[in-house]
Design an enzyme around this catalytic site. Sequence first.
Site, PDB file in Angstrom:
ATOM      1  N   LYS A  22       0.845  -1.208   0.000  1.00  0.00           N
ATOM      2  CA  LYS A  22       0.000   0.000   0.000  1.00  0.00           C
ATOM      3  C   LYS A  22       0.874   1.250   0.000  1.00  0.00           C
ATOM      4  O   LYS A  22       0.650   2.184  -0.766  1.00  0.00           O
ATOM      5  CB  LYS A  22      -0.898   0.001   1.251  1.00  0.00           C
ATOM      6  CG  LYS A  22      -1.513   1.356   1.575  1.00  0.00           C
ATOM      7  CD  LYS A  22      -2.329   1.348   2.852  1.00  0.00           C
ATOM      8  CE  LYS A  22      -1.565   1.545   4.132  1.00  0.00           C
ATOM      9  NZ  LYS A  22      -1.217   2.943   4.470  1.00  0.00           N
ATOM     10  N   ASN A  23       1.871   1.269   0.881  1.00  0.00           N
ATOM     11  CA  ASN A  23       2.662   2.494   1.047  1.00  0.00           C
ATOM     12  C   ASN A  23       3.630   2.745  -0.111  1.00  0.00           C
ATOM     13  O   ASN A  23       4.142   3.851  -0.259  1.00  0.00           O
ATOM     14  CB  ASN A  23       3.404   2.469   2.387  1.00  0.00           C
ATOM     15  CG  ASN A  23       2.438   2.663   3.544  1.00  0.00           C
ATOM     16  OD1 ASN A  23       1.282   3.032   3.338  1.00  0.00           O
ATOM     17  ND2 ASN A  23       2.903   2.413   4.760  1.00  0.00           N
ATOM     18  N   CYS A 118      -3.772  13.174  13.083  1.00  0.00           N
ATOM     19  CA  CYS A 118      -4.485  11.911  12.973  1.00  0.00           C
ATOM     20  C   CYS A 118      -4.278  11.113  14.249  1.00  0.00           C
ATOM     21  O   CYS A 118      -3.560  11.551  15.155  1.00  0.00           O
ATOM     22  CB  CYS A 118      -4.080  11.138  11.732  1.00  0.00           C
ATOM     23  SG  CYS A 118      -2.588  10.204  11.892  1.00  0.00           S
ATOM     24  N   ARG A 123       1.583  14.610  12.952  1.00  0.00           N
ATOM     25  CA  ARG A 123       1.979  14.350  11.571  1.00  0.00           C
ATOM     26  C   ARG A 123       1.947  15.590  10.678  1.00  0.00           C
ATOM     27  O   ARG A 123       1.188  15.671   9.713  1.00  0.00           O
ATOM     28  CB  ARG A 123       1.142  13.223  10.966  1.00  0.00           C
ATOM     29  CG  ARG A 123       1.251  11.934  11.766  1.00  0.00           C
ATOM     30  CD  ARG A 123       0.529  10.781  11.131  1.00  0.00           C
ATOM     31  NE  ARG A 123       1.200  10.279   9.948  1.00  0.00           N
ATOM     32  CZ  ARG A 123       0.686   9.352   9.145  1.00  0.00           C
ATOM     33  NH1 ARG A 123      -0.490   8.844   9.397  1.00  0.00           N
ATOM     34  NH2 ARG A 123       1.358   8.930   8.098  1.00  0.00           N
ATOM     35  N   ASP A 313       5.448   0.743  11.927  1.00  0.00           N
ATOM     36  CA  ASP A 313       4.237   0.059  11.438  1.00  0.00           C
ATOM     37  C   ASP A 313       4.164  -1.405  11.877  1.00  0.00           C
ATOM     38  O   ASP A 313       3.168  -2.078  11.593  1.00  0.00           O
ATOM     39  CB  ASP A 313       4.177   0.141   9.902  1.00  0.00           C
ATOM     40  CG  ASP A 313       3.909   1.549   9.407  1.00  0.00           C
ATOM     41  OD1 ASP A 313       3.565   2.422  10.220  1.00  0.00           O
ATOM     42  OD2 ASP A 313       4.056   1.783   8.190  1.00  0.00           O
ATOM     43  N   ARG A 405      -8.023  -0.672   5.192  1.00  0.00           N
ATOM     44  CA  ARG A 405      -7.147   0.270   4.485  1.00  0.00           C
ATOM     45  C   ARG A 405      -5.805  -0.370   4.140  1.00  0.00           C
ATOM     46  O   ARG A 405      -5.094   0.140   3.272  1.00  0.00           O
ATOM     47  CB  ARG A 405      -6.881   1.507   5.349  1.00  0.00           C
ATOM     48  CG  ARG A 405      -8.095   2.385   5.491  1.00  0.00           C
ATOM     49  CD  ARG A 405      -7.745   3.659   6.185  1.00  0.00           C
ATOM     50  NE  ARG A 405      -6.780   4.446   5.419  1.00  0.00           N
ATOM     51  CZ  ARG A 405      -6.314   5.628   5.799  1.00  0.00           C
ATOM     52  NH1 ARG A 405      -6.740   6.155   6.936  1.00  0.00           N
ATOM     53  NH2 ARG A 405      -5.444   6.286   5.071  1.00  0.00           N
TER      54      ARG A 405
END
Length: 428
Positions: A22-23, A118, A123, A313, A405
Amino acid sequence: MDKIIVTGGTPLHGTIPVSGSKNACLPLMTAALLTDQPLTLTNVPNLADMKTMAALLESLGAVVTREPEANRAVIRVERLRSPLAHYDIVRKMRASILVLGPMLARDGAGTVSLPGGCAIGARPVDLHLKGLEAMGAVLDLRDGYVHASVPRSLHGGRLRGVSFRFPVVSVGATENLMMAATLAKGTTRLVNAAREPEIVDLADCLTAMGAQIEGAGTSTIEIEGVDALSGTDHAVIADRIEMGSFMIAPAITGGDVTVTGGRLSLVDTLAEAMQAAGISVEETPDGVRVSRANGSIKPVSFTTEPFPGFATDLQAQMMALMTLADGVSVIDEKIFENRFMHAPELTRMGANIAVDGGRATVTGVSGLRGAPVMATDLRASISLLLAGLAAEGETSVSRVYHLDRGYERVEEKLRACGARIERVRDDE
Ligand code: EPZ
């Protein structure tokens, strides 16, 4: 809203395939803004964020042909119709800021909503903006938007190459500036750049599009601006965070799983920590095999850092494992200031965790018990699922839209290894 019910206690055995990252995929999709020719991406994960990014690009004038089931997307931006990234999309996905560098590089103008804070921290995006300013962009922050333009007097509206040192390592700012620099006039030198594999993947794609980039994967990246880029076909790299998350599944349940599709080098630091915890981790021809047969889990203390350090993560997932360790582990979170929201939820399952600022002290317990828990962000969600797989009884994880997500077909992948897991509708 869906929730996921896990009935724990079954050691997982089998094979889990890893999807595309995803990233890595998010910045790759924005790279399509740098050319009027089609960019074809394969190994695209079928996730909510990819749909959101496609919608954002479409709002800017892109034609996006998505084949989610085939994990493929073709993006073509013949011209930028509207250089405005609206708040409605940016608030859903912070990576939206990555359209700014490419828009400025391509057309000398772009307006992007400032993302708010968030769940995991403030961030800010100041480094993205400072870097673009150093390259000659003029920024005006008003009404919650950053209105950016390159004066005509500067190389006819073209950004200029600069030497820019990041005061802290930022993955997103490195990506944004690297993309902006591909079409700038002259040479850009990014110092203290992020070294994540996603940066290397983006540089590989940009290079195939005709960009001149040296040093991606090291802390100094040099980009020689070119006049134009073309389209290309690019396969997104494997998702190292998904890979690491699934590596924890056999470790926490006492099973034996081969995670396929990614190389051990993507998850080296996690593998070392898991080995120190007494888990067997070995490279196979198509991935990584992880097993724990009856042995106890040793406590391992670790600190999150930019790549190649321990990934923030993967912190929540490793914490879930440490809740069952034979002793005390200390976890220092150095990337985000509020990334322990899974700790109180794990505590509801019987874990013993004391959080003090950016430090969590985890005292291992002999077992977890199922409980209703709430996901607060993407990686917190998977850590609760992993804990649920090891817990006695039933765990229900609500707010799983966070999970969707970043994890493609997660129940299916875990169920194939014997997990008792199902998604149900939660009408609360
Ligand atoms: C990327 O976010 C990832 N997201 C995150 O993945 C990941 O946690 C993070 O990198 C760190 O590895 C994507 O790639 C889409 P940063 P990014 O800029 O780029 C500070 C997940 O779960 N900072 O490297 O936004 C920032 O506050 C997620 O998949 C500034 O101060 O992260 C943080 O403390 C969530 N000013 C640190 O730098 C800036 O302008 C690192 O952030 C930018 C960042």
